[in-house]
Scaffold this active site. Structure first.
Site, PDB file in Angstrom:
ATOM      1  N   SER A  13     -14.503  20.117  -1.123  1.00  0.00           N
ATOM      2  CA  SER A  13     -13.605  20.028  -2.286  1.00  0.00           C
ATOM      3  C   SER A  13     -14.364  20.332  -3.578  1.00  0.00           C
ATOM      4  O   SER A  13     -13.799  20.909  -4.512  1.00  0.00           O
ATOM      5  CB  SER A  13     -12.916  18.664  -2.358  1.00  0.00           C
ATOM      6  N   ASN A  14     -15.626  19.945  -3.658  1.00  0.00           N
ATOM      7  CA  ASN A  14     -16.412  20.308  -4.851  1.00  0.00           C
ATOM      8  C   ASN A  14     -16.611  21.815  -4.922  1.00  0.00           C
ATOM      9  O   ASN A  14     -16.504  22.413  -5.991  1.00  0.00           O
ATOM     10  CB  ASN A  14     -17.752  19.572  -4.859  1.00  0.00           C
ATOM     11  N   HIS A 105     -23.510  13.233  -7.006  1.00  0.00           N
ATOM     12  CA  HIS A 105     -23.564  11.974  -6.247  1.00  0.00           C
ATOM     13  C   HIS A 105     -22.406  11.072  -6.681  1.00  0.00           C
ATOM     14  O   HIS A 105     -22.158  10.919  -7.880  1.00  0.00           O
ATOM     15  CB  HIS A 105     -24.907  11.269  -6.486  1.00  0.00           C
TER      16      HIS A 105
HETATM   17  C1  GRF Z   1     -18.702  14.126  -2.618  1.00  0.00           C
HETATM   18  O1  GRF Z   1     -18.203  12.846  -2.889  1.00  0.00           O
HETATM   19  C2  GRF Z   1     -20.109  14.266  -3.121  1.00  0.00           C
HETATM   20  O2  GRF Z   1     -20.347  13.540  -4.299  1.00  0.00           O
HETATM   21  C3  GRF Z   1     -20.914  13.673  -2.001  1.00  0.00           C
HETATM   22  O3  GRF Z   1     -20.261  14.112  -0.835  1.00  0.00           O
HETATM   23  C4  GRF Z   1     -18.891  14.352  -1.116  1.00  0.00           C
HETATM   24  C5  GRF Z   1     -18.591  15.756  -0.711  1.00  0.00           C
HETATM   25  O4  GRF Z   1     -17.236  16.078  -0.838  1.00  0.00           O
HETATM   26  N1  GRF Z   1     -22.302  14.036  -2.103  1.00  0.00           N
HETATM   27  P1  GRF Z   1     -16.737  17.580  -0.738  1.00  0.00           P
HETATM   28  O5  GRF Z   1     -17.311  18.153   0.547  1.00  0.00           O
HETATM   29  O6  GRF Z   1     -17.219  18.308  -1.946  1.00  0.00           O
HETATM   30  O7  GRF Z   1     -15.247  17.481  -0.685  1.00  0.00           O
END
Ligand code: GRF
Length: 212
Positions: A13-14, A105
């Site tokens: 999702s990021n 994070h």
């Molecule tokens: C996010 O909460 C990030 O902060 C952590 O792992 C999660 C990854 O989520 N390190 P996505 O794969 O980006 O949806």
């Protein structure tokens, strides 16, 4: 224009938020340590080259990190962004990308480094939680902080509700941090501090649960 390589392990999702943000850099590749990471499909949909370096194929961390670095270096990135990349990287790897390697994070570091950040925050009864983008150093989750976002922890929050509130902010601050890096507005200086060259600051306080 700078090149960026994004490392993922799962949902992505990021990654999706970064793609949507129309960053002033070229996303050269998305690399995953898991072939089944959903984020790989998101990258492919956007026509971005993908690679899998499966950690299970390597005997130890050193050999995995060496293979990973070789793939990364093929794309000549200026920035390497960990976006839900769930492997601990060796000091050799981290040092190789000093000042170019960043991570998102899901907590207000230095509180709640490591895993299960939302559950731990709920258990402790903190009233403010959040997320952090930081430069990666060999000290796990403790590198110099670039930007943070704070959210209130609400009375009846579940872990899922709190995670979703934090995730929305992750998507905003990660894009912002990368925009700054692309424009050289943030650097890791010789004293090991993240130095921002922009002036805008917000003086608002987040008070949670709020004053009456
Ligand atoms: C996010 O909460 C990030 O902060 C952590 O792992 C999660 C990854 O989520 N390190 P996505 O794969 O980006 O949806």
């Amino acid at each position: 224009m700078k090149n960026i390589v994004i490392l993922i392990s799962g949902r992505g999702s990021n990654l999706q938020a970064l793609l949507k943000a129309r960053l002033p850099c070229r996303i050269a590749a998305v690399i995953s340590n898991r072939a089944d990471a959903e984020g790989l499909a998101i990258a492919k949909m956007h026509g971005i080259p993908t690679e899998v370096v499966a950690h299970r194929d390597y005997m130890d961390r050193d050999s995995f990190d060496t293979a990973l670095a070789k793939i990364i270096d093929g794309y000549q990135p200026d920035i390497i962004a960990l976006a839900g990349f769930m492997r601990i990287l060796t000091a050799t790897f981290v040092t190789r990308y000093h000042g170019r390697l960043i991570n998102i994070h899901p907590s207000l570091l230095p509180a709640y480094s490591g895993l299960d950040t939302h559950a731990r925050a709920l258990r402790d009864g903190v009233k403010i939680h959040g997320c952090t983008v930081h430069f990666v150093t060999p000290d796990l989750d403790h590198g110099p902080i670039i930007i943070q976002a704070a959210v209130p922890v609400l009375r009846d929050d579940t872990e899922q509700a709190l995670a979703a509130r934090v995730l929305r902010e992750e998507h905003r601050i990660y894009a912002q941090a990368i925009r700054w890096l692309c424009k050289d507005k943030v650097i890791l200086n010789e004293q090991g501090q993240a130095k921002l060259r922009h002036r805008k600051q917000s003086g608002f306080a987040l008070v949670s649960p709020g004053l009456e």
